[in-house]
Design a protein around this motif. Structure first.
Motif, mmCIF file in Angstrom:
data_model
loop_
_atom_site.group_PDB
_atom_site.id
_atom_site.type_symbol
_atom_site.label_atom_id
_atom_site.label_comp_id
_atom_site.label_asym_id
_atom_site.label_seq_id
_atom_site.Cartn_x
_atom_site.Cartn_y
_atom_site.Cartn_z
ATOM 1 N N ASN A 128 -3.808 3.922 -3.120
ATOM 2 C CA ASN A 128 -3.065 3.247 -4.177
ATOM 3 C C ASN A 128 -2.414 1.995 -3.613
ATOM 4 O OD1 ASN A 128 -3.178 5.202 -6.507
ATOM 5 N ND2 ASN A 128 -2.376 6.533 -4.889
ATOM 6 N N TYR A 129 -2.547 0.908 -4.343
ATOM 7 C CA TYR A 129 -1.876 -0.330 -3.974
ATOM 8 C C TYR A 129 -1.096 -0.794 -5.192
ATOM 9 C CZ TYR A 129 -4.729 -0.737 0.245
ATOM 10 O OH TYR A 129 -5.323 -0.522 1.457
ATOM 11 N N ILE A 130 0.112 -1.289 -4.965
ATOM 12 C CA ILE A 130 0.885 -1.774 -6.097
ATOM 13 C C ILE A 130 1.238 -3.240 -5.878
ATOM 14 C CG2 ILE A 130 1.912 0.470 -6.581
ATOM 15 C CD1 ILE A 130 4.524 -0.695 -5.343
ATOM 16 N N ARG A 131 1.495 -3.938 -6.974
ATOM 17 C CA ARG A 131 2.009 -5.290 -6.864
ATOM 18 C C ARG A 131 3.326 -5.360 -7.627
ATOM 19 N NH1 ARG A 131 -1.783 -9.119 -9.233
ATOM 20 N NH2 ARG A 131 -0.526 -9.080 -11.104
ATOM 21 N N LEU A 132 4.357 -5.829 -6.959
ATOM 22 C CA LEU A 132 5.670 -5.917 -7.586
ATOM 23 C C LEU A 132 5.757 -7.166 -8.449
ATOM 24 C CD1 LEU A 132 8.035 -4.972 -4.634
ATOM 25 C CD2 LEU A 132 7.190 -3.511 -6.449
ATOM 26 N N LYS A 133 6.699 -7.132 -9.390
ATOM 27 C CA LYS A 133 6.992 -8.344 -10.162
ATOM 28 C C LYS A 133 7.619 -9.368 -9.234
ATOM 29 C CE LYS A 133 7.256 -6.993 -14.876
ATOM 30 N NZ LYS A 133 7.829 -5.712 -15.297
ATOM 31 N N GLU A 134 7.502 -10.626 -9.607
ATOM 32 C CA GLU A 134 8.077 -11.673 -8.785
ATOM 33 C C GLU A 134 9.586 -11.473 -8.662
ATOM 34 O OE1 GLU A 134 6.703 -16.270 -8.345
ATOM 35 O OE2 GLU A 134 5.893 -14.989 -9.923
ATOM 36 N N ARG A 185 0.853 -1.174 0.000
ATOM 37 C CA ARG A 185 0.000 0.000 0.000
ATOM 38 C C ARG A 185 0.891 1.225 0.000
ATOM 39 N NH1 ARG A 185 -4.466 0.771 4.605
ATOM 40 N NH2 ARG A 185 -2.758 1.040 6.052
ATOM 41 N N VAL A 186 0.495 2.246 -0.751
ATOM 42 C CA VAL A 186 1.241 3.493 -0.749
ATOM 43 C C VAL A 186 0.737 4.326 0.415
ATOM 44 C CG1 VAL A 186 1.842 5.533 -2.070
ATOM 45 C CG2 VAL A 186 1.366 3.376 -3.253
ATOM 46 N N ILE A 187 1.629 4.711 1.333
ATOM 47 C CA ILE A 187 1.185 5.575 2.419
ATOM 48 C C ILE A 187 1.911 6.909 2.338
ATOM 49 C CG2 ILE A 187 0.492 3.710 3.956
ATOM 50 C CD1 ILE A 187 2.992 3.967 5.457
ATOM 51 N N THR A 188 1.208 7.927 2.809
ATOM 52 C CA THR A 188 1.722 9.283 2.676
ATOM 53 C C THR A 188 2.137 9.790 4.044
ATOM 54 O OG1 THR A 188 0.053 9.557 0.973
ATOM 55 C CG2 THR A 188 1.194 11.543 1.710
ATOM 56 N N SER A 239 -3.864 6.969 3.042
ATOM 57 C CA SER A 239 -4.302 7.364 1.715
ATOM 58 C C SER A 239 -3.153 8.048 0.962
ATOM 59 C CB SER A 239 -5.475 8.332 1.838
ATOM 60 O OG SER A 239 -5.124 9.389 2.701
ATOM 61 N N SER A 240 -3.313 8.161 -0.354
ATOM 62 C CA SER A 240 -2.312 8.850 -1.166
ATOM 63 C C SER A 240 -3.035 9.377 -2.403
ATOM 64 C CB SER A 240 -1.204 7.874 -1.552
ATOM 65 O OG SER A 240 -1.749 6.708 -2.107
ATOM 66 N N PRO A 241 -2.477 10.388 -3.059
ATOM 67 C CA PRO A 241 -3.205 10.970 -4.198
ATOM 68 C C PRO A 241 -3.334 9.999 -5.362
ATOM 69 C CG PRO A 241 -1.030 11.965 -3.958
ATOM 70 C CD PRO A 241 -1.248 11.112 -2.756
ATOM 71 N N THR A 281 5.713 12.781 1.761
ATOM 72 C CA THR A 281 6.589 11.710 1.282
ATOM 73 C C THR A 281 5.771 10.437 1.121
ATOM 74 O OG1 THR A 281 7.126 11.229 3.556
ATOM 75 C CG2 THR A 281 8.671 12.607 2.343
ATOM 76 N N PHE A 282 6.226 9.578 0.231
ATOM 77 C CA PHE A 282 5.510 8.326 -0.003
ATOM 78 C C PHE A 282 6.374 7.140 0.400
ATOM 79 C CE2 PHE A 282 3.983 11.287 -3.295
ATOM 80 C CZ PHE A 282 2.695 11.429 -2.825
ATOM 81 N N THR A 283 5.759 6.213 1.091
ATOM 82 C CA THR A 283 6.462 4.969 1.390
ATOM 83 C C THR A 283 5.520 3.814 1.083
ATOM 84 O OG1 THR A 283 5.804 5.331 3.661
ATOM 85 C CG2 THR A 283 8.121 5.688 3.132
ATOM 86 N N PHE A 284 6.060 2.596 1.126
ATOM 87 C CA PHE A 284 5.255 1.426 0.779
ATOM 88 C C PHE A 284 5.109 0.542 1.997
ATOM 89 C CE2 PHE A 284 7.235 3.005 -3.015
ATOM 90 C CZ PHE A 284 6.176 3.066 -3.892
ATOM 91 N N GLN A 285 3.902 0.093 2.184
ATOM 92 C CA GLN A 285 3.614 -0.738 3.350
ATOM 93 C C GLN A 285 3.158 -2.103 2.851
ATOM 94 O OE1 GLN A 285 0.131 0.505 5.471
ATOM 95 N NE2 GLN A 285 0.944 -0.155 7.431
#
Lengths: 859, 110
Positions: free
Chosen positions: A290-296, A135-138, A148-150, A322-326
């Protein structure tokens, strides 16, 4: 060439079990078959076939005869120990029952915590690629983090970073939904097609692609059945927020209870009639995710450096986000973030306390077991003596006692599972929060844990008695046990009893203290009055007619309509700018009509209208915190200032006291009360009814609701109820009280067992003393002296520990708090000591009442 | 000897042992049975049947030669005994009697 060999384990197993005279030719057959299959079907099939044949060879005719000398003694011994354990359990039914009861009570609580915690850790495990989802956290100013994030971030990262496989962005919606004569307020997400790709939420009907179509809505099964019953929902048309027409284009399975994302519908975020968040705007970050999924096999580095670049590019230096990933699994349970979608993670404090208390109760019940068992050393001494005389080793005695305690704890474990089933509804009933966050039905994995847990408790409880018994000297134990000093008054048992009393006292006083703090918070002057208030859900209804009807009725004092309930935690945030301010600051706001202030009886500090708090278009009422944020000295000075917030510029016409929406120890945020400009913004109607007429008023409102032509269900909540259940303290208090009660019961069970035994041991002595003319009071004193000494000792240790611990650990952190005073001390002493003394005196008196001859005759 | 009846599977195994004559060892019996009946026979099932037959005295066994495929392990060769032959004949007689009684009904066109 390993793959051309039969599986090693199978061969070894076969070697082990096959009778020697058969071994050679069957082995030869197996090998021949293996080679044949290898040629025909390849190594894989051959190895599988080989293993299958070996397993099917496991039958009595092929099995070798078990060497009698090798297994039987172990089996015999185990059977012997179980038989002795069973006899010992049966011989002392009362004591065993007490043992089992105490242990199972303790274990029930332990199991409850295991279930709850394992449920919490099962969160979001159902997503297929959960390790790769983030999850993208702000982060803003380093002060707090937003979940949340934009939306702009999601758009930017899509395709820009090679390591990121998929991105989904969505905003949360809470809108009215209508079809035919059904209507209600529903929450869900406005998402894109990748939502169902990134997350594993099964789509039962429909095509995930259609989430790109603005006119489509996906319903969860339960929502579909609420609106359409058993009929087919697909293709039906519905209206959201009264006027936006949507076509049902998909049916989703309900999100599991252990999902941190909760929704009843999905719509497309292309639907600009519903989504208010502007896609390209980097400053709009409060309700989009925003949620991202990384490549394997990919790491976060590339994504993180991209995020840092974005943050530098799109924000000014003085207010950089700032943005970080959780990681998905770190979300729940995890740190509590602002604006969490779905359900936010519960407080860590709660976890810690629950785990801590459960551990204490467990240790407690194990100790109980230990002290009850060692108390019976008198009766067991002969048995152990005989065993030792026959040459039993120390460790054999230890093993025997451990087996016994494990047997008892397994029985207790079974009982605990049953007990747990019984109390689950009660635990759910403790607090509405529990039903929402926990699934307490134990599953298979939990049962496995139960088993391990029961074994562990048994071992723990058995350890002390085991070593204790194994130390017996056989001759002494056999000859004249009563003359062996130190058995009836061993230091060990004293330590155990005082330890239990100390823990009991600490827990009881802590529970009393939290209860008192809770009551204090409940009656605290929050700056507004919550008496006789009832909230009605408006679901975007045209409420004018309804309100007019209510106003005319004598049962109703006043009516107000607002966008949020002041007590709930859902008020929205906005940027606030005032003359002289360098930049916008964050403030909370709610929209309300002109009756808001007097319905809630909020104190006005300054107001432009004399004796009136009416709110007109273009005007705003602020609270003291907002005033301080703007660095205005006095409420009067604030009046007339123009500020920019939400969707326009407003003139300050009133300043109210900081009324406390949430817990009294949570700092009040700057709050703006803006006028409702569009009736659709009114989502909640709050009605103040005449004292003592709540029932009648609700009946009247319900009737009127339908009379004015409303089709939706009349949904209301008592403001008091809502309030009482809000804030973490009420949940904590109830759980703590529940635990303390358990602890108390277990302690008393243990105590009564010990006392009963002690008096029995000394019954003969008492008989003789009675005959020789001792006074009753003297005997009672003699029997209970050691008990009172222990009690005193426990008090001396427990009360200071509880006092210091409680004040230092949490009480001093609160601004508005109660004190830990003598009343709490006295009542916790009474709570523990009154039943304890009673339990102590009962057997003593019954011994003293009986004719001494009865005890002496048997000698 | 506890019992001398011949179970259905035992009978099949016994007949196969006879049919294979002096090549009747585990794998050969298994493969012959599998091709003839079309059902899979595990080594375990086969040896438990052979074991029972040997206990009842219907077959005898002796060591055979070893081959390379068998990793040098010898075969166990099975041979029918005279009581085994008797049991087969008896089983066949029972069957034929029953056939004579019922074949009119079984073969009658429906």
């Amino acid at each position: 060439m390993k793959e051309f060999d039969p599986p090693k384990w199978a061969l070894r197993f076969f070697q082990w079990f096959c009778r020697p005279d058969y071994y050679e030719f069957i082995h030869g057959d197996l090998e021949e078959l293996f080679l044949a299959t290898l040629r025909e079907k390849g190594p894989e099939a051959a190895r599988r076939q080989y293993a299958r044949q070996v397993i099917k060879l496991c039958r009595p005719s092929v099995f070798r005869k078990l060497p009698a000398g090798r297994f039987l003694p172990v089996l015999n011994l185990a059977r012997h120990y179980t038989v002795v354990a069973k006899r010992n359990i049966w011989k002392n039914k009362a004591l065993s029952a007490m043992n089992v009861a105490g242990l199972s009570l303790g274990m029930t609580v332990g199991l409850l915590v295991i279930t709850a915690v394992s449920d919490q850790y099962s969160f979001d495990n159902f997503h297929k690629e959960k390790e790769r989802i983030y999850r993208v956290i702000t982060g803003s100013d380093g002060s707090f983090d937003f979940a949340s994030s934009p939306l702009a971030f999601g758009e930017a990262i899509k395709g820009a970073v090679a390591d990121v496989e998929a991105v989904t962005s969505f905003t949360s919606l809470y809108r009215s939904l209508k079809t035919g004569n059904q209507k209600g307020m529903i929450s869900g997400y406005a998402a894109d097609e990748s939502f169902l790709d990134v997350f594993t939420f099964p789509l039962i009907q429909g095509n995930p692609q259609s989430l790109n179509d603005p006119s489509v809505i996906f319903l969860t099964e339960s929502l579909a059945s609420r609106f359409f019953g058993t009929g087919n929902a697909m293709g039906a048309s519905m209206f959201m927020a009264d006027s936006v027409e949507l076509i049902v284009g998909g049916l989703l399975a309900d999100p599991p209870k252990n999902s941190h994302l909760r929704f009843d519908f999905l719509v497309s975020r292309q639907n600009t009639d519903l989504v208010s968040v502007t896609p390209g705007l980097w400053s709009s970050l409060f309700s989009s995710y925003n949620y991202i999924r990384l490549k394997e096999g990919a790491g976060l580095n590339a994504a993180q450096s991209f995020a840092n670049r974005m943050s530098e590019m799109h924000y000014d230096e003085d207010r950089r986000n700032t943005f970080t990933f959780q990681q998905l699994n770190a979300i729940y349970p995890g740190p509590s973030l602002v604006n969490a979608p779905g359900i936010g993670s519960p407080e860590h404090r709660l976890f810690k306390i629950m785990g801590g208390v459960a551990l204490v109760i467990l240790i407690f019940s194990a100790f109980n077991y230990a002290s009850l068992t060692t108390a019976r050393s008198f009766a067991r001494a002969n048995e152990v003596g005989v065993r030792k005389a026959f040459g039993a080793q120390k460790r054999q005695i230890i093993l025997q006692v451990l087996i016994e305690s494990v047997v008892i704890s397994l029985i207790a474990g079974l009982l605990a599972v049953l007990l747990l089933k019984l109390i689950i509804p009660g635990v759910y009933g403790l607090h509405p929060e529990i039903v929402k966050t926990f699934n307490l039905e134990p599953g298979f994995v939990t049962y496995q844990w139960f088993f391990v847990f029961a074994l562990f408790t048994g071992l723990m409880g058995g350890l002390i008695p085991a070593f204790y018994f194994s130390r017996f000297q056989p001759v002494q134990a056999l000859r004249d046990f009563q003359n062996v000093r130190g058995f009836s008054k061993t230091r060990l048992r004293k330590v155990l009893i005082s330890f239990q009393l100390i823990l009991g006292l600490i827990c009881v006083s802590t529970a009393l203290l939290t209860q008192r703090q809770f009551n204090y918070e409940k009656s605290f002057d929050r700056g507004y009055s919550s008496d006789n208030l009832i909230n009605i859900e408006l679901a975007g209804t045209d409420y004018e007619a309804f309100r007019n009807e209510l106003k005319r009725n004598a049962l109703i004092e006043s009516v107000t309509v607002s966008s949020n309930v002041p007590s709930s935690q859902t008020s929205s945030s906005t940027g606030l700018k005032w003359p002289g301010a360098a930049r916008r600051s964050s403030a909370r706001f709610l929209k309300a009509d002109e009756h808001f202030i007097n319905t809630f009886k909020i104190d006005m500090l300054a107001s432009q209208q004399v004796a009136s708090s009416a709110l007109k278009a273009g005007e705003v009422i602020i609270n003291q915190a907002a005033m301080k944020l703007m660095e205005i000295e006095s409420p009067e000075a604030a009046l007339g200032i123009y500020v920019t917030a939400a969707d326009g510029t407003y003139k300050i016409t009133g300043v109210i006291e900081d009324f406390k929406l949430r817990g009294i120890n949570i700092p009040v945020k700057p709050l703006l009360i803006l006028p409702i400009s569009d009736p659709k913004e009114g989502l909640i109607m709050t009605v103040k009814v005449v004292e003592g007429m709540k029932k009648e008023a609700i009946a009247f409102m319900q009737k009127t609701w339908h009379e004015v032509g409303e089709v939706s269900v009349f949904t209301y909540a008592d403001f008091e109820d809502r309030f009482v259940h809000e804030g973490p303290n009420s949940l904590l208090t109830k759980l703590l009280g529940f635990f303390a009660l358990q602890l108390l019961v277990v302690a008393l069970l243990g105590l009564s067992g010990i006392v009963k035994w002690l008096t029995e041991v000394r019954a003969r002595e008492m008989g003789i003393r009675k005959i020789l003319g001792a006074a009753k009071s003297q005997l009672i004193l003699s029997l209970s002296r050691s008990f009172f000494v222990l009690t005193l000792l426990a008090l001396l240790i427990a009360l200071p520990v509880s006092y210091i611990g409680n004040t230092e650990l949490w009480l001093n952190e609160l601004t508005h708090r109660v004190s830990f005073d003598w009343k709490i001390l006295v009542s916790s002493i009474l709570l523990l000591m009154v039943p304890a003394t009673f339990l102590m005196l009962m057997p003593t008196l019954s011994v003293l009442k009986k004719n001494p001859v009865e005890y002496l005759r048997s000698e | 000897m506890k019992s001398t009846n011949l179970g259905e599977f035992e009978e099949l195994v016994l007949l196969t042992v006879v049919a294979l004559y002096d090549e009747a060892y585990g794998v050969a019996v298994k493969e012959d049975l599998e091709t003839r009946t079309g059902r899979e026979v595990s080594v375990g099932a086969l040896y438990s049947a052979l074991n029972r037959l040997e206990k009842k005295g219907f077959i005898t066994s002796k060591w055979g030669e070893s081959t390379r495929e068998r990793g040098g392990k010898r075969k166990r060769l099975f041979n029918i005994s005279s009581s085994g032959k008797k049991a087969l004949i008896q089983a066949r007689n029972v069957r034929e009697e029953l056939w004579d009684l019922s074949k009119g009904l079984i073969l009658k066109p429906e």
